[in-house]
Design a protein around this motif. Structure first.
Motif, PDB file in Angstrom:
ATOM      1  N   LYS A 134      -7.775   0.345  -4.384  1.00 33.34           N
ATOM      2  CA  LYS A 134      -6.459  -0.280  -4.497  1.00 33.34           C
ATOM      3  C   LYS A 134      -6.159  -1.125  -3.265  1.00 33.34           C
ATOM      4  O   LYS A 134      -5.688  -2.253  -3.362  1.00 33.34           O
ATOM      5  CB  LYS A 134      -5.388   0.797  -4.700  1.00 33.34           C
ATOM      6  N   TYR A 139       0.378   7.733  -5.743  1.00 33.30           N
ATOM      7  CA  TYR A 139      -0.835   8.565  -5.818  1.00 33.30           C
ATOM      8  C   TYR A 139      -0.653   9.908  -5.104  1.00 33.30           C
ATOM      9  O   TYR A 139      -1.535  10.761  -5.179  1.00 33.30           O
ATOM     10  CB  TYR A 139      -2.012   7.839  -5.165  1.00 33.30           C
ATOM     11  N   HIS A 150      -1.006  10.261  -2.005  1.00 32.98           N
ATOM     12  CA  HIS A 150      -2.175  10.238  -1.119  1.00 32.98           C
ATOM     13  C   HIS A 150      -1.975   9.119  -0.107  1.00 32.98           C
ATOM     14  O   HIS A 150      -1.728   7.982  -0.514  1.00 32.98           O
ATOM     15  CB  HIS A 150      -3.443  10.009  -1.954  1.00 32.98           C
ATOM     16  N   THR A 164       0.831  -1.208   0.000  1.00 36.35           N
ATOM     17  CA  THR A 164       0.000   0.000   0.000  1.00 36.35           C
ATOM     18  C   THR A 164       0.863   1.254   0.000  1.00 36.35           C
ATOM     19  O   THR A 164       0.560   2.234  -0.704  1.00 36.35           O
ATOM     20  CB  THR A 164      -0.939   0.016   1.221  1.00 36.35           C
ATOM     21  N   TRP A 199       1.948   2.343  -3.440  1.00 27.70           N
ATOM     22  CA  TRP A 199       0.875   2.988  -4.214  1.00 27.70           C
ATOM     23  C   TRP A 199       0.535   4.361  -3.645  1.00 27.70           C
ATOM     24  O   TRP A 199       0.237   5.302  -4.396  1.00 27.70           O
ATOM     25  CB  TRP A 199      -0.366   2.088  -4.253  1.00 27.70           C
ATOM     26  N   ALA A 200       0.574   4.492  -2.321  1.00 32.16           N
ATOM     27  CA  ALA A 200       0.255   5.779  -1.690  1.00 32.16           C
ATOM     28  C   ALA A 200       1.248   6.844  -2.151  1.00 32.16           C
ATOM     29  O   ALA A 200       0.861   7.984  -2.456  1.00 32.16           O
ATOM     30  CB  ALA A 200       0.286   5.633  -0.161  1.00 32.16           C
ATOM     31  N   LEU A 243      -7.676   5.087  -3.628  1.00 34.27           N
ATOM     32  CA  LEU A 243      -6.798   4.368  -2.690  1.00 34.27           C
ATOM     33  C   LEU A 243      -7.565   3.232  -1.990  1.00 34.27           C
ATOM     34  O   LEU A 243      -7.013   2.147  -1.791  1.00 34.27           O
ATOM     35  CB  LEU A 243      -6.196   5.344  -1.669  1.00 34.27           C
TER      36      LEU A 243
END
Ligand SMILES: C[C@H](O)[C@H](O)[C@H]1CNC2=NC(N)=NC(=O)C2=N1
Length: 96
Positions: free
Chosen positions: A90, A55, A57, A48, A51-52, A87
């Motif tokens: 995801k 993004y 975010h 995670t 990806w955060a 998010l």
């Protein structure tokens, strides 16, 4: 921009059917993910995190052994935006 009524109906509603709860006071969504053990929970957090960053975010979260308690909201807009929806989707996908 914060989610409008249409976006809440189309994008938020399915998340609320899938374990997320809405805190109206904060306009945030939360979910507790439970894994087999700490390694699986931490692996989920690590995936995670990547990806955060992508993004730009980031979740509010805490971990105790096999559980990850997540809250999503957009601090820059004081409430939910499409970034939180993105998010959340995801994270649900990464959690399997
Ligand atoms: C500059 C940077 O991209 C912003 O401050 C981002 C970082 N991550 C963020 N994460 C969340 N959840 N909300 C934000 O408003 C936010 N802003």
């Amino acid at each position: 921009m914060r989610l409008n009524e249409d976006e809440r109906a189309h994008d938020l509603a399915p998340l609320l059917q899938n374990g997320w709860t809405h805190d109206a006071d904060r306009d945030a969504i939360s979910k507790v993910y439970a894994f087999k053990n700490f390694i699986d929970a931490f692996g989920f957090m690590t995936r995670t995190a990547i990806w955060a960053e992508k993004y730009k975010h980031h979740p509010e979260w805490s971990n105790v052994w096999n559980k990850v308690d997540v809250t999503l909201t957009t601090h820059d807009h004081d409430g939910l935006t499409e970034l939180d929806v993105k998010l959340a989707r995801k994270m649900d996908a990464l959690a399997g």
